[in-house]
Design a protein around this motif. Structure first.
Motif, PDB file in Angstrom:
ATOM      1  N   UNK A 182       8.494  -0.570   3.081  1.00 18.22           N
ATOM      2  CA  UNK A 182       8.624  -1.050   1.705  1.00 18.22           C
ATOM      3  C   UNK A 182      10.039  -0.855   1.164  1.00 18.22           C
ATOM      4  N   UNK A 183      10.717   0.212   1.586  1.00 17.33           N
ATOM      5  CA  UNK A 183      12.045   0.501   1.045  1.00 17.33           C
ATOM      6  C   UNK A 183      13.171  -0.120   1.879  1.00 17.33           C
ATOM      7  N   UNK A 184      13.130   0.061   3.182  1.00 14.76           N
ATOM      8  CA  UNK A 184      14.252  -0.366   4.009  1.00 14.76           C
ATOM      9  C   UNK A 184      14.207  -1.847   4.358  1.00 14.76           C
ATOM     10  N   UNK A 185      13.004  -2.405   4.523  1.00 13.05           N
ATOM     11  CA  UNK A 185      12.895  -3.819   4.901  1.00 13.05           C
ATOM     12  C   UNK A 185      12.711  -4.701   3.666  1.00 13.05           C
ATOM     13  N   UNK A 186      11.856  -4.248   2.727  1.00 13.16           N
ATOM     14  CA  UNK A 186      11.545  -5.098   1.575  1.00 13.16           C
ATOM     15  C   UNK A 186      12.353  -4.758   0.326  1.00 13.16           C
ATOM     16  N   UNK A 241       8.878   2.532  -6.787  1.00 16.96           N
ATOM     17  CA  UNK A 241       8.086   1.314  -6.579  1.00 16.96           C
ATOM     18  C   UNK A 241       7.232   1.433  -5.321  1.00 16.96           C
ATOM     19  N   UNK A 242       7.839   1.938  -4.242  1.00 15.95           N
ATOM     20  CA  UNK A 242       7.092   2.088  -2.991  1.00 15.95           C
ATOM     21  C   UNK A 242       5.922   3.049  -3.170  1.00 15.95           C
ATOM     22  N   UNK A 243       6.156   4.140  -3.907  1.00 19.78           N
ATOM     23  CA  UNK A 243       5.071   5.098  -4.154  1.00 19.78           C
ATOM     24  C   UNK A 243       3.951   4.455  -4.961  1.00 19.78           C
ATOM     25  N   UNK A 244       4.312   3.604  -5.921  1.00 16.72           N
ATOM     26  CA  UNK A 244       3.291   2.929  -6.729  1.00 16.72           C
ATOM     27  C   UNK A 244       2.490   1.930  -5.900  1.00 16.72           C
ATOM     28  N   UNK A 245       3.142   1.253  -4.957  1.00 19.03           N
ATOM     29  CA  UNK A 245       2.429   0.313  -4.088  1.00 19.03           C
ATOM     30  C   UNK A 245       1.340   1.040  -3.298  1.00 19.03           C
ATOM     31  N   UNK A 246       1.652   2.233  -2.803  1.00 19.80           N
ATOM     32  CA  UNK A 246       0.699   2.972  -1.983  1.00 19.80           C
ATOM     33  C   UNK A 246      -0.207   3.894  -2.798  1.00 19.80           C
ATOM     34  N   UNK A 247       0.009   3.959  -4.120  1.00 16.17           N
ATOM     35  CA  UNK A 247      -0.790   4.856  -4.963  1.00 16.17           C
ATOM     36  C   UNK A 247      -2.281   4.555  -4.954  1.00 16.17           C
ATOM     37  N   UNK A 248      -2.742   3.274  -4.777  1.00 16.10           N
ATOM     38  CA  UNK A 248      -4.196   3.050  -4.739  1.00 16.10           C
ATOM     39  C   UNK A 248      -4.935   3.887  -3.706  1.00 16.10           C
ATOM     40  N   UNK A 249      -4.251   4.327  -2.656  1.00 11.63           N
ATOM     41  CA  UNK A 249      -4.886   5.196  -1.665  1.00 11.63           C
ATOM     42  C   UNK A 249      -5.464   6.430  -2.349  1.00 11.63           C
ATOM     43  N   UNK A 308       3.230  -7.264   6.902  1.00 11.39           N
ATOM     44  CA  UNK A 308       4.457  -7.221   7.705  1.00 11.39           C
ATOM     45  C   UNK A 308       4.635  -8.512   8.500  1.00 11.39           C
ATOM     46  N   UNK A 309       3.588  -8.940   9.177  1.00 12.65           N
ATOM     47  CA  UNK A 309       3.697 -10.105  10.066  1.00 12.65           C
ATOM     48  C   UNK A 309       3.917 -11.393   9.284  1.00 12.65           C
TER      49      UNK A 309
END
Length: 465
Positions: free
Chosen positions: A303-307, A313-321, A363-364
Motif C-alpha cells: 500500500x505504501x511503496x507500490x500504491x 492511510x495504509x493503516x486505515x485501509x487495513x483497520x477493518x481487520x 495487486x494483480x
C-alpha cells in the motif's frame, strides 16, 4: 472428558463454589493484557527503528537484532515454559513472566546503547515466553466448557489486534513522544494486568510434573539454531545456513527420539501427540499463524511503496481487520460453545483463504488500493472465528496435568510457523522483478495456499461438541 470442576477436582471435604462472573472476566482481562503486550512488541518496534538507529548511532545489523533478538528469545523456550506451568502452577509462571516483562520494558526504555537494547530485548523475549503458554491453561481453569469458546474468541481477537496495532501505535508514540515510549508503554499495561491477575486468576499447588532437563536442552538448542537461521538467513552465506540447519535437525531428531521413550514426564507427552484433535488443530493453527503474521508487513509495504499511500492511510485501509474481529469475536465464541470447534474452524480458515485471494486480486488487477479494505474485513472475520475453535480443539482432550505441556507445544508450533512464514516472504522479496507488484502477488498467492492447507486440517477435527 471435561472435569466437573475447571482446573481439576477440589480438595477433599471442600464444596466447590462457582467463581463469580466478574472474577472470571477480570482474570481473563489480565491474561488478555499480557498476551496483547507480547504480540504488540513483536511489531511495534519496526516503525521506530530509524529513530533508534539515529539516536543510538547503530548499524543496520544492530537495529535488525532489536526485533530479531526478541523473536528468537520468545520462540525458543515455549516448550519448556509450558511444562514449567504444569510443575509450578501456570498462574505463578504467568505473573513472574509479566513482572519480568515490565522490568525489561522499562530498562529497554532507558537503554544507553544498541548493545544494551538488544540484550534487554532478549530478556524481554524470555519473559514473554514464560507468559505465552499459560493463558490457554488458565482459561480452561477460569471457564467451564459452556463459556470457554467465547473466552478463547476474545483471546484470538487480541492476537490479531496486537499484530495489527503494533505498527500504528509505534508510529504514533515515536512521532508524538519518543522511540523509547514504544517500550515504556508496556509498564502501565503490565502493572494493571499484574494487579488483576493477583486478585482474580485462580492458583493451584501445581502438579508433580517432572522437568526433563536433557530434553529441555535438546529442544532449546535445536529450536534456537533453527529460528536463528530463519531470522538471519539474509546475512548468512549458504555454508552458514547449512552449518545452522544441519545441527538443528540433528538436535531436534534426538529430542523427538528421547520424548518417545520418556512417556508422561516428557516435555511433549506422547498422549498429547496421539490426540487427533490436537494434531489437526496444530496444523491448522500453524497455517493461521503463518498467514496472519507473515501477510501483515507485505500488505503495508504494498500500500505504501507500490500504491503511494501514507502510513496513516495504509493503516486505515487495513483497520477493518481489527474492527470486524472485535465486533464478531463474541458471536464467534458463542458459536463454538454451541456447535463445537470443527465447523467454526473450517469457516474461519476458509475466510482466511478468501481474504488472501481478495487482497491478491487488488495487486494483480491493479484496482484502487482501498479495495484492499474488503480483504481486510474478511481477514477480520477469519480472526474472529478461527482462533477460538482451534484452541478449544487442541486443549479439549488434554489431561489437566499436561495442559501446560500441550499449550507450550501449541504455542511453539504457532510461533515457529509464523517466523518461517516471515522468512519465506522475505525470500520472495529478494528477487528483483521488472514489475514492482509481482513479489506481492506471489506472496498473497502463497498465503492463500497455506490458508487452504489449514482448511484441509480443520476438516480433520473431530466431530464433537
Amino acid at each position: 472428558m471435561e472435569p466437573a470442576f475447571p482446573g481439576g477436582a477440589p480438595a477433599p471435604g471442600r464444596v466447590p463454589r462457582a467463581r463469580p462472573v466478574t472474577g472470571r472476566w477480570a482474570g481473563l482481562a489480565a491474561l488478555l493484557a499480557g498476551f496483547f503486550v507480547i504480540l504488540l512488541d513483536t511489531t511495534i518496534v519496526a516503525v521506530a527503528s530509524p529513530r533508534i538507529q539515529q539516536d543510538l548511532r547503530a548499524g543496520v545489523a544492530g537495529v535488525f537484532w532489536v526485533t530479531a533478538g526478541y523473536l528468537l528469545a520468545f520462540s525458543v523456550p515455549l516448550l519448556v515454559a509450558g511444562r514449567l506451568g504444569d510443575r509450578y502452577d501456570p498462574k505463578r509462571v504467568f505473573l513472574a513472566g509479566m513482572a519480568g516483562f515490565a522490568v525489561a520494558s522499562a530498562l529497554c526504555g532507558v537503554a544507553p546503547s544498541i548493545g544494551w537494547l538488544v540484550l534487554l530485548r532478549v530478556v524481554q523475549g524470555l519473559a514473554a515466553a514464560a507468559m505465552a503458554p499459560q493463558p490457554l491453561t488458565l482459561i480452561r481453569r477460569l471457564f467451564d466448557a459452556g463459556e470457554r469458546g467465547r473466552a478463547l474468541g476474545l483471546w484470538g481477537t487480541v492476537a490479531s489486534a496486537g499484530a495489527l496495532l503494533g505498527p500504528l501505535l509505534g508510529g504514533v508514540l515515536t512521532a508524538a513522544l519518543d522511540w523509547r515510549w514504544v517500550f515504556l508503554v508496556n509498564v502501565p499495561l503490565c502493572g494493571a494486568a499484574l494487579l488483576l491477575g493477583l486478585r482474580w486468576i485462580p492458583g493451584s499447588p501445581g502438579h508433580a510434573a517432572g522437568l526433563d532437563l536433557p530434553g529441555a536442552l535438546l529442544s532449546t538448542a535445536g529450536l534456537g539454531l533453527l529460528v536463528w537461521a530463519l531470522l538471519a538467513w539474509r546475512d548468512l552465506p549458504a555454508a552458514g545456513i547449512a552449518a545452522a540447519g544441519g545441527p538443528a535437525a540433528v538436535l531436534l531428531a534426538a529430542f523427538v527420539a528421547r520424548e518417545r521413550r520418556l512417556g508422561p514426564v516428557a516435555l511433549t507427552p506422547p498422549a498429547v501427540l496421539r490426540s487427533p484433535g490436537f494434531r489437526a488443530a496444530s496444523v491448522a493453527v500453524a497455517a493461521l499463524g503463518t498467514v496472519v503474521i507473515a501477510s501483515a508487513l507485505p500488505a503495508m509495504l504494498y500500500l505504501q511503496e507500490v500504491r503511494g499511500l501514507g502510513p496513516l492511510e495504509a493503516a486505515l485501509v487495513m483497520a477493518p481487520d481489527a474492527v470486524i474481529a472485535a465486533l464478531l469475536s463474541p458471536a464467534g465464541g458463542r458459536w463454538v460453545d454451541r456447535a463445537g470447534p470443527r465447523r467454526p474452524a473450517i469457516v474461519g480458515l476458509a475466510l482466511l483463504t478468501a481474504s488472501m485471494l481478495l487482497i491478491g486480486l487488488v495487486v494483480v488487477l491493479d484496482v484502487h488500493p482501498w479495495w484492499s479494505a474488503c480483504g481486510a474485513a474478511v481477514l477480520g472475520a477469519a480472526n474472529a472465528v478461527a482462533w477460538s475453535p482451534l484452541s478449544v480443539a487442541a486443549m479439549a482432550a488434554v489431561d489437566p496435568s499436561a495442559a501446560g505441556a500441550a499449550s507450550g507445544m501449541f504455542s511453539t508450533i504457532r510461533q515457529v510457523a509464523a517466523v518461517t512464514g516471515v522468512a519465506v516472504t522475505g525470500a520472495v522479496f529478494t528477487v528483483r522483478p521488472a514489475a514492482p507488484a509481482a513479489p506481492f502477488a506471489v506472496v498473497f498467492a502463497l498465503m492463500a495456499l497455506i490458508a487452504a492447507a489449514g482448511v484441509a486440517a480443520a476438516v480433520r477435527l473431530p466431530r464433537t461438541r
